[in-house]
Design a protein around this motif. Sequence first.
Motif, short mmCIF file in Angstrom:
data_model
loop_
_atom_site.label_atom_id
_atom_site.label_comp_id
_atom_site.label_asym_id
_atom_site.label_seq_id
_atom_site.Cartn_x
_atom_site.Cartn_y
_atom_site.Cartn_z
N GLY A 1 -13.15 3.47 -3.03
CA GLY A 1 -12.63 2.60 -3.35
C GLY A 1 -13.26 1.22 -2.78
N PRO A 2 -12.24 0.13 -2.68
CA PRO A 2 -10.54 0.26 -2.94
C PRO A 2 -9.90 0.13 -4.21
CG PRO A 2 -11.26 -2.00 -2.32
CD PRO A 2 -12.73 -1.25 -2.55
N PHE A 3 -9.06 1.00 -4.39
CA PHE A 3 -8.20 0.82 -5.39
C PHE A 3 -6.79 0.05 -5.32
CE2 PHE A 3 -10.82 4.64 -5.49
CZ PHE A 3 -11.28 4.53 -6.61
N LEU B 1 -4.35 8.01 1.36
CA LEU B 1 -4.27 6.51 0.63
C LEU B 1 -4.43 5.50 1.32
CD1 LEU B 1 -1.09 7.54 -1.54
CD2 LEU B 1 -3.23 7.58 -2.33
N PRO B 2 -4.24 5.49 2.58
CA PRO B 2 -4.44 3.93 3.32
C PRO B 2 -5.74 3.68 3.37
CG PRO B 2 -2.81 5.18 4.49
CD PRO B 2 -3.29 6.04 3.43
N GLY C 1 2.70 3.74 4.41
CA GLY C 1 2.81 2.35 4.23
C GLY C 1 3.04 1.86 2.63
N PHE C 2 3.78 2.95 2.11
CA PHE C 2 4.07 2.68 0.95
C PHE C 2 5.79 2.83 0.68
CE2 PHE C 2 -0.08 3.70 0.15
CZ PHE C 2 -0.47 3.03 -1.11
N ALA C 3 6.47 1.81 -0.03
CA ALA C 3 7.79 1.82 -0.19
C ALA C 3 8.21 2.05 -1.52
CB ALA C 3 8.45 0.38 0.46
N LEU C 4 9.27 2.82 -1.82
CA LEU C 4 9.80 3.09 -3.05
C LEU C 4 10.45 1.84 -3.72
CD1 LEU C 4 10.04 5.52 -5.15
CD2 LEU C 4 12.54 5.49 -4.18
N VAL C 5 9.87 1.61 -4.95
CA VAL C 5 10.19 0.53 -5.71
C VAL C 5 10.89 0.72 -7.05
CG1 VAL C 5 8.61 -1.14 -4.72
CG2 VAL C 5 7.95 0.01 -6.72
N ARG D 1 2.46 -0.45 -1.61
CA ARG D 1 1.98 -0.68 -0.30
C ARG D 1 2.57 -1.86 0.39
NH1 ARG D 1 -4.11 0.39 1.99
NH2 ARG D 1 -3.34 0.52 4.30
N HIS D 2 2.98 -2.13 1.63
CA HIS D 2 3.28 -3.05 2.26
C HIS D 2 2.65 -3.39 3.46
CE1 HIS D 2 5.72 -0.51 4.82
NE2 HIS D 2 5.96 0.05 3.67
#
Length: 198
Positions: free
Chosen positions: A93-95, A119-120, A176-180, A196-197
């Motif tokens: 990555g980074p992607f 993923l991180p 580190g990912f929050a549902l949006v 990701r936040h």
Amino acid sequence: MAEKPYSPSCERNRDPILGVLREHFAGRRHVLEIGSGTGQHAVHFAAALPRLSWQSSDRAENLPGIRAWLDEATLPNTPPPLALDVGSAWPPGPFDAVFSANTLHIMAWPEVQQLFAHLPAVTTGDAVLAIYGPFNRQGHYSSDSNAAFDASLKARGAHMGIRDAEAVDTLAAAAGFALVDDVAMPANNRCRVWRRHG
């Protein structure tokens, strides 16, 4: 050139998914698609979203079919597909975006856990993750057709099955990912989007 594989479901779901990606991948530049399957999604989305570099990936045995689709389309924003098994080495990555369709219910649950755990290391701090497929809610099927589909999956392999949205959200949060967003799709599927936040 290898014969192009074909998935009727990809043809049916590509435009509803594209509507979600147009919104949530706005401003993105480098997408990693996990489990590209036939390669149909990669070609359709890369053609419709030319500002994105669409990096397809799958297990090695599926790469010839993906290459056949990419080679025929000759798009400038589709690099050669990468061999990716979620339990092995990942591309560096980074992607800033990650997409996957109809994969979580095929993988064993430990593989789903590995997908999110990696993923991180391969995404930017503000990356967007979009996953399409069927999901259960608190252990309950969203439709009779999904219950039948889950039974057919388990008949194919005991490791398969429709995943609970809440369990997947827990894995995403740990990465580190929050549902949006959680968008209803045709045929009782969902397109769930996390950002990701931090």
